[in-house]
Design an enzyme around this catalytic site. Sequence first.
Site, PDB file in Angstrom:
ATOM      1  N   ARG A  78       0.974  -1.190  -0.029  1.00  0.00           N
ATOM      2  CA  ARG A  78      -0.032   0.090  -0.084  1.00  0.00           C
ATOM      3  C   ARG A  78       0.907   1.375  -0.012  1.00  0.00           C
ATOM      4  O   ARG A  78       1.441   1.304   1.194  1.00  0.00           O
ATOM      5  CB  ARG A  78      -1.000  -0.124   1.255  1.00  0.00           C
ATOM      6  CG  ARG A  78      -1.912   1.162   1.411  1.00  0.00           C
ATOM      7  CD  ARG A  78      -2.601   1.207   2.629  1.00  0.00           C
ATOM      8  NE  ARG A  78      -3.410  -0.140   2.885  1.00  0.00           N
ATOM      9  CZ  ARG A  78      -3.886  -0.461   4.045  1.00  0.00           C
ATOM     10  NH1 ARG A  78      -3.657   0.047   5.008  1.00  0.00           N
ATOM     11  NH2 ARG A  78      -4.454  -1.447   4.080  1.00  0.00           N
ATOM     12  N   HIS A 122       1.536  -2.643   5.544  1.00  0.00           N
ATOM     13  CA  HIS A 122       1.283  -2.896   3.888  1.00  0.00           C
ATOM     14  C   HIS A 122       2.378  -2.127   3.278  1.00  0.00           C
ATOM     15  O   HIS A 122       2.671  -2.362   2.247  1.00  0.00           O
ATOM     16  CB  HIS A 122      -0.248  -2.222   3.666  1.00  0.00           C
ATOM     17  CG  HIS A 122      -1.136  -3.091   3.930  1.00  0.00           C
ATOM     18  ND1 HIS A 122      -1.621  -4.365   3.243  1.00  0.00           N
ATOM     19  CD2 HIS A 122      -2.011  -3.403   4.947  1.00  0.00           C
ATOM     20  CE1 HIS A 122      -2.758  -5.136   3.925  1.00  0.00           C
ATOM     21  NE2 HIS A 122      -2.936  -4.448   4.970  1.00  0.00           N
ATOM     22  N   ASP A 129      -3.827  -8.423   2.668  1.00  0.00           N
ATOM     23  CA  ASP A 129      -5.276  -8.648   3.128  1.00  0.00           C
ATOM     24  C   ASP A 129      -6.209  -9.424   2.279  1.00  0.00           C
ATOM     25  O   ASP A 129      -6.079  -9.218   1.058  1.00  0.00           O
ATOM     26  CB  ASP A 129      -6.192  -7.125   3.133  1.00  0.00           C
ATOM     27  CG  ASP A 129      -5.569  -6.213   4.155  1.00  0.00           C
ATOM     28  OD1 ASP A 129      -5.081  -6.603   5.048  1.00  0.00           O
ATOM     29  OD2 ASP A 129      -5.966  -5.126   3.988  1.00  0.00           O
ATOM     30  N   GLU A 190      -8.291  -8.068  12.950  1.00  0.00           N
ATOM     31  CA  GLU A 190      -9.061  -7.865  11.263  1.00  0.00           C
ATOM     32  C   GLU A 190      -8.515  -9.437  11.049  1.00  0.00           C
ATOM     33  O   GLU A 190      -7.383  -9.618  10.575  1.00  0.00           O
ATOM     34  CB  GLU A 190      -8.240  -6.850  10.468  1.00  0.00           C
ATOM     35  CG  GLU A 190      -8.431  -5.325  11.014  1.00  0.00           C
ATOM     36  CD  GLU A 190      -7.913  -4.817  10.476  1.00  0.00           C
ATOM     37  OE1 GLU A 190      -8.392  -3.247  10.239  1.00  0.00           O
ATOM     38  OE2 GLU A 190      -7.201  -4.645   9.592  1.00  0.00           O
ATOM     39  N   HIS A 193      -6.170  -9.737   7.621  1.00  0.00           N
ATOM     40  CA  HIS A 193      -4.946  -8.875   7.571  1.00  0.00           C
ATOM     41  C   HIS A 193      -3.601  -9.691   8.053  1.00  0.00           C
ATOM     42  O   HIS A 193      -3.627 -10.134   9.129  1.00  0.00           O
ATOM     43  CB  HIS A 193      -5.055  -7.608   8.698  1.00  0.00           C
ATOM     44  CG  HIS A 193      -3.835  -6.658   8.607  1.00  0.00           C
ATOM     45  ND1 HIS A 193      -3.642  -5.572   7.835  1.00  0.00           N
ATOM     46  CD2 HIS A 193      -2.589  -6.953   9.345  1.00  0.00           C
ATOM     47  CE1 HIS A 193      -2.756  -4.955   8.062  1.00  0.00           C
ATOM     48  NE2 HIS A 193      -1.895  -5.767   9.023  1.00  0.00           N
TER      49      HIS A 193
HETATM   50  C1  LIG Z   1      -7.561  -0.581   6.458  1.00  0.00           C
HETATM   51  C2  LIG Z   1      -7.177  -2.413   6.612  1.00  0.00           C
HETATM   52  N1  LIG Z   1      -7.500  -2.839   5.389  1.00  0.00           N
HETATM   53  C3  LIG Z   1      -5.841  -2.579   7.157  1.00  0.00           C
HETATM   54  O1  LIG Z   1      -5.312  -2.914   6.529  1.00  0.00           O
HETATM   55  N2  LIG Z   1      -5.829  -2.252   8.481  1.00  0.00           N
HETATM   56  C4  LIG Z   1      -4.478  -2.128   9.297  1.00  0.00           C
HETATM   57  C5  LIG Z   1      -4.396  -1.870  10.467  1.00  0.00           C
HETATM   58  C6  LIG Z   1      -3.580  -1.360   8.449  1.00  0.00           C
HETATM   59  O2  LIG Z   1      -4.042  -0.302   8.095  1.00  0.00           O
HETATM   60  O3  LIG Z   1      -2.287  -1.360   8.333  1.00  0.00           O
HETATM   61 ZN    ZN Z   2      -4.548  -5.024   5.988  1.00  0.00          ZN
END
Ligand SMILES: C[C@@H](N)C(=O)N[C@H](C)C(=O)O
Ligand code: ZN
Length: 211
Positions: A78, A122, A129, A190, A193
Amino acid sequence: AQQQEPEVPADFINVAKLVPDAQIHMAYLGSNNFVGSQVDGYQANKCYLQQNAANALVHAQQAAAARGLTLWIFDCYRPQRAVNHFMRWASDLSDTSTKAEYYPNLEKDKLVGEYIAEKSGHSRGSTIDLTLAAKDEAGNWQPLDMGSPFDMFDPVSNVGNPTISEAQQANRQLLETIMLQAGFKVYSMEWWHFTHQPPVYTDQYFDFIVR
Ligand SMILES: C[C@@H](N)C(=O)N[C@H](C)C(=O)O
Ligand SMILES: [Zn+2]
């Protein structure tokens, strides 16, 4: 002069090249996500991961395939600019347009930290995820019922939540077992994740565009 965009690091891999059978549905590329719009830094439906995590995912896909299932991926590497976009969204408490779908029982100012990280694994490339999917009667892959949808920011998404059905608990357990055996650890808040262990990068936050 125009600023140069960062390159894809040499040890980051386009996962589709290693795991061609995985279903890739990058959630932040379109508008069907908790922000309600395309998120900065996502320009293609591509999953990049650091090499070690990508190699490990091959084993997870093989374990899923052995059960007639496949991996269904929502997010991988990400870009930091996407995380920054999340933070801008989170700080605008007047925009609650996605509350009913993504955080019906929590106030928006409670999401950053436990459910959305300001500094995310990420962006270090070892976190993914994902869920599992099975084929329906028409032969199309459909995600298994995990008791809550991806990015439902709610206690029902916490690992071990006791309010979901036994079948849903079993599905979560299967995902966790497959990922654990492949070398990933689940995040307790979560069910979707997972971070490959040990992560290669611990305090570097990459920002190349997914394209
Ligand atoms: C936003 C969600 N998909 C996620 O990945 N949450 C964790 C805590 C993150 O943002 O790293
Ligand atoms: Zn995640």
